[in-house]
Design a protein around this motif. Structure first.
Motif, PDB file in Angstrom:
ATOM      1  N   CYS A  93      48.024  37.228  45.602  1.00 45.37           N
ATOM      2  CA  CYS A  93      47.413  36.242  44.235  1.00 45.37           C
ATOM      3  C   CYS A  93      46.180  35.867  45.158  1.00 45.37           C
ATOM      4  CB  CYS A  93      47.992  35.157  44.020  1.00 45.37           C
ATOM      5  SG  CYS A  93      47.965  34.201  43.506  1.00 45.37           S
ATOM      6  N   PHE A  94      45.259  35.860  44.947  1.00 41.61           N
ATOM      7  CA  PHE A  94      43.459  35.375  45.804  1.00 41.61           C
ATOM      8  C   PHE A  94      43.311  33.637  45.504  1.00 41.61           C
ATOM      9  CE2 PHE A  94      43.191  39.100  46.771  1.00 41.61           C
ATOM     10  CZ  PHE A  94      43.072  39.725  48.006  1.00 41.61           C
ATOM     11  N   ALA A  95      43.101  32.772  46.039  1.00 41.24           N
ATOM     12  CA  ALA A  95      42.350  31.867  44.915  1.00 41.24           C
ATOM     13  C   ALA A  95      40.977  32.090  45.232  1.00 41.24           C
ATOM     14  CB  ALA A  95      42.906  30.440  46.726  1.00 41.24           C
ATOM     15  N   VAL A  96      40.256  31.196  44.676  1.00 44.27           N
ATOM     16  CA  VAL A  96      38.965  31.673  44.120  1.00 44.27           C
ATOM     17  C   VAL A  96      37.882  30.461  44.434  1.00 44.27           C
ATOM     18  CG1 VAL A  96      37.173  32.144  42.409  1.00 44.27           C
ATOM     19  CG2 VAL A  96      39.679  33.086  41.980  1.00 44.27           C
ATOM     20  N   THR A  97      37.663  30.124  45.445  1.00 45.26           N
ATOM     21  CA  THR A  97      36.116  29.484  46.126  1.00 45.26           C
ATOM     22  C   THR A  97      34.856  30.260  45.840  1.00 45.26           C
ATOM     23  OG1 THR A  97      35.887  30.252  48.220  1.00 45.26           O
ATOM     24  CG2 THR A  97      37.984  28.473  47.460  1.00 45.26           C
ATOM     25  N   LEU A  98      34.600  28.682  45.755  1.00 45.91           N
ATOM     26  CA  LEU A  98      32.411  28.680  45.467  1.00 45.91           C
ATOM     27  C   LEU A  98      31.905  29.134  47.294  1.00 45.91           C
ATOM     28  CD1 LEU A  98      31.596  26.663  43.311  1.00 45.91           C
ATOM     29  CD2 LEU A  98      32.010  29.364  42.821  1.00 45.91           C
ATOM     30  N   ARG A  99      30.839  30.140  47.714  1.00 41.14           N
ATOM     31  CA  ARG A  99      30.459  29.955  48.795  1.00 41.14           C
ATOM     32  C   ARG A  99      30.090  28.718  49.340  1.00 41.14           C
ATOM     33  NH1 ARG A  99      28.969  34.243  51.557  1.00 41.14           N
ATOM     34  NH2 ARG A  99      29.344  36.887  50.983  1.00 41.14           N
ATOM     35  N   GLY A 100      30.612  28.218  50.254  1.00 41.72           N
ATOM     36  CA  GLY A 100      30.194  27.050  51.067  1.00 41.72           C
ATOM     37  C   GLY A 100      31.169  26.297  51.114  1.00 41.72           C
ATOM     38  N   PHE A 101      32.260  25.912  49.992  1.00 38.99           N
ATOM     39  CA  PHE A 101      33.358  25.562  49.527  1.00 38.99           C
ATOM     40  C   PHE A 101      34.526  25.903  49.608  1.00 38.99           C
ATOM     41  CE2 PHE A 101      29.568  24.221  46.788  1.00 38.99           C
ATOM     42  CZ  PHE A 101      28.876  23.284  47.697  1.00 38.99           C
ATOM     43  N   ASN A 102      35.920  24.934  49.884  1.00 36.90           N
ATOM     44  CA  ASN A 102      36.622  25.417  50.356  1.00 36.90           C
ATOM     45  C   ASN A 102      37.787  25.414  48.876  1.00 36.90           C
ATOM     46  OD1 ASN A 102      38.477  27.121  51.854  1.00 36.90           O
ATOM     47  ND2 ASN A 102      39.313  24.902  53.064  1.00 36.90           N
ATOM     48  N   THR A 103      37.214  24.406  48.254  1.00 33.78           N
ATOM     49  CA  THR A 103      38.536  24.060  46.980  1.00 33.78           C
ATOM     50  C   THR A 103      38.526  25.249  46.377  1.00 33.78           C
ATOM     51  OG1 THR A 103      37.180  21.706  47.299  1.00 33.78           O
ATOM     52  CG2 THR A 103      38.693  22.629  44.882  1.00 33.78           C
ATOM     53  N   ALA A 104      39.786  25.033  45.781  1.00 35.24           N
ATOM     54  CA  ALA A 104      39.730  26.434  44.980  1.00 35.24           C
ATOM     55  C   ALA A 104      40.037  26.124  43.745  1.00 35.24           C
ATOM     56  CB  ALA A 104      41.679  26.782  44.963  1.00 35.24           C
ATOM     57  N   ILE A 105      39.048  26.929  43.130  1.00 35.28           N
ATOM     58  CA  ILE A 105      38.769  27.242  41.138  1.00 35.28           C
ATOM     59  C   ILE A 105      39.493  27.926  40.513  1.00 35.28           C
ATOM     60  CG2 ILE A 105      37.023  26.116  42.616  1.00 35.28           C
ATOM     61  CD1 ILE A 105      35.575  28.490  41.336  1.00 35.28           C
ATOM     62  N   GLY A 106      40.215  28.323  41.047  1.00 31.97           N
ATOM     63  CA  GLY A 106      41.163  29.404  40.018  1.00 31.97           C
ATOM     64  C   GLY A 106      41.711  30.453  40.994  1.00 31.97           C
ATOM     65  N   ILE A 107      42.397  31.249  40.581  1.00 34.52           N
ATOM     66  CA  ILE A 107      43.005  32.487  40.721  1.00 34.52           C
ATOM     67  C   ILE A 107      43.169  33.812  40.360  1.00 34.52           C
ATOM     68  CG2 ILE A 107      45.268  30.930  41.457  1.00 34.52           C
ATOM     69  CD1 ILE A 107      46.697  32.110  39.344  1.00 34.52           C
ATOM     70  N   PHE A 108      42.910  35.294  41.210  1.00 32.87           N
ATOM     71  CA  PHE A 108      43.070  36.180  40.392  1.00 32.87           C
ATOM     72  C   PHE A 108      44.037  37.169  41.440  1.00 32.87           C
ATOM     73  CE2 PHE A 108      38.676  36.737  40.199  1.00 32.87           C
ATOM     74  CZ  PHE A 108      38.081  37.249  38.963  1.00 32.87           C
ATOM     75  N   GLN A 109      45.263  37.929  40.497  1.00 31.43           N
ATOM     76  CA  GLN A 109      46.262  38.077  40.813  1.00 31.43           C
ATOM     77  C   GLN A 109      46.749  39.473  40.458  1.00 31.43           C
ATOM     78  OE1 GLN A 109      49.655  35.459  38.985  1.00 31.43           O
ATOM     79  NE2 GLN A 109      48.670  35.649  37.307  1.00 31.43           N
ATOM     80  N   ILE A 110      47.126  40.211  41.196  1.00 31.54           N
ATOM     81  CA  ILE A 110      48.178  42.170  40.906  1.00 31.54           C
ATOM     82  C   ILE A 110      49.176  41.798  41.102  1.00 31.54           C
ATOM     83  CG2 ILE A 110      47.465  44.116  41.964  1.00 31.54           C
ATOM     84  CD1 ILE A 110      44.903  42.917  43.101  1.00 31.54           C
ATOM     85  N   ARG A 111      50.098  42.345  39.773  1.00 25.66           N
ATOM     86  CA  ARG A 111      51.105  43.190  40.659  1.00 25.66           C
ATOM     87  C   ARG A 111      51.772  43.986  39.608  1.00 25.66           C
ATOM     88  NH1 ARG A 111      54.913  42.501  35.872  1.00 25.66           N
ATOM     89  NH2 ARG A 111      54.070  42.353  34.002  1.00 25.66           N
ATOM     90  N   GLU A 112      52.954  44.394  41.053  1.00 27.00           N
ATOM     91  CA  GLU A 112      53.267  45.659  40.534  1.00 27.00           C
ATOM     92  C   GLU A 112      53.815  46.267  39.453  1.00 27.00           C
ATOM     93  OE1 GLU A 112      55.101  48.261  43.830  1.00 27.00           O
ATOM     94  OE2 GLU A 112      56.563  46.932  43.203  1.00 27.00           O
ATOM     95  N   LEU A 113      53.639  47.265  39.081  1.00 24.14           N
ATOM     96  CA  LEU A 113      54.529  48.028  37.755  1.00 24.14           C
ATOM     97  C   LEU A 113      54.814  48.821  37.766  1.00 24.14           C
ATOM     98  CD1 LEU A 113      51.692  47.179  34.254  1.00 24.14           C
ATOM     99  CD2 LEU A 113      53.804  45.682  35.362  1.00 24.14           C
ATOM    100  N   GLN A 114      54.728  49.469  38.780  1.00 24.47           N
ATOM    101  CA  GLN A 114      55.311  51.078  39.148  1.00 24.47           C
ATOM    102  C   GLN A 114      55.914  51.463  40.761  1.00 24.47           C
ATOM    103  OE1 GLN A 114      53.067  54.250  37.983  1.00 24.47           O
ATOM    104  NE2 GLN A 114      54.336  54.366  36.089  1.00 24.47           N
ATOM    105  N   PRO A 115      56.404  51.229  41.246  1.00 26.48           N
ATOM    106  CA  PRO A 115      57.155  50.811  42.922  1.00 26.48           C
ATOM    107  C   PRO A 115      56.637  51.830  43.403  1.00 26.48           C
ATOM    108  CG  PRO A 115      59.393  51.600  41.441  1.00 26.48           C
ATOM    109  CD  PRO A 115      58.206  51.887  40.600  1.00 26.48           C
ATOM    110  N   GLY A 116      55.060  51.057  44.398  1.00 31.69           N
ATOM    111  CA  GLY A 116      54.272  51.845  45.136  1.00 31.69           C
ATOM    112  C   GLY A 116      53.131  51.323  44.408  1.00 31.69           C
TER     113      GLY A 116
END
Length: 215
Positions: A93-116
């Motif tokens: 899970c990644f925090a989304v920030t704007l270039r030049g700023f450090n505030t998280a404005i959202g998330i992107f996430q990836i999860r495993e559906l099959q082993p590996g």
């Protein structure tokens, strides 16, 4: 990813590592920082809880996702959970920030559906003040590259509720292929909604990249 894998009531133990090995172990020790034209994606931090609570619990953002945590403390527990799942090699899970700023404005996430991670599901939630600004497209490209190039995903799925016109449009814009409608597969506010299943294959991505190089 409208059905968020995190559940407060299930957050009691650290999940064991995945049995099957993934392509790269480096990301399990700590997510890389990914920089685009507008955004920088980085590992979530406990200090992101307040901004994520403010931006992702609004009605317009939360109406088509599983209920997000209802307090800042709930987001802190969610963030701690994401770090444990990343270490187990089943989720990122990644925090989304704007270039030049450090505030998280959202998330992107990836999860495993099959082993590996042969098949994975990805999803996103962005604060509504940043809709229509290109933030999603910029971040999505970074996440897709990370999924295929670093994790080694073969098939990347996404789901969007049929009434979620903005979410469906965003997925179509970045080249996700609509495959089918999953009937009454998502429950929100006591109502079952149909979802559209989208997928991007590693072969799709190679062909798209080759076409761009030709032109």
């Amino acid at each position: 990813m409208e059905k968020m894998p995190y559940r407060i009531e299930l957050d009691t133990v650290t999940m064991p590592p995945a049995v099957a090995p993934v392509v790269s172990s480096n990301w399990q020790q700590g997510l890389p920082t990914l920089a685009g034209e507008q955004v920088v994606l980085r590992e979530l931090r406990a200090s992101d809880a307040a901004s994520l609570f403010a931006l992702l619990t609004t009605e317009e953002v939360s109406r088509f996702i599983s209920p997000p945590p209802t307090t800042v403390e709930g987001f802190e527990r969610f963030i701690a959970w994401t770090l444990r799942q990343r270490l187990a090699g089943t989720y990122a899970c990644f925090a989304v920030t704007l270039r030049g700023f450090n505030t998280a404005i959202g998330i992107f996430q990836i999860r495993e559906l099959q082993p590996g991670f042969g098949t994975a599901e990805w999803g996103f939630a962005i604060g509504s003040p940043f809709w229509g600004t290109g933030v999603f497209e910029d971040g999505a490209g970074l996440v897709i590259d990370f999924a295929f190039d670093t994790i080694g995903v073969h098939r990347l799925e996404a789901r969007a509720a049929v009434p979620n016109g903005r979410g469906n449009g965003a997925l179509q814009k970045i080249g996700a292929v609509q495959e089918c409608v999953l009937r009454k597969s998502f429950q929100r506010n006591g109502q079952y909604l149909d979802q559209v299943l989208y997928a991007i294959l590693d072969s799709d991505r190679r062909e798209a990249t080759a076409a761009v190089r030709v032109h």
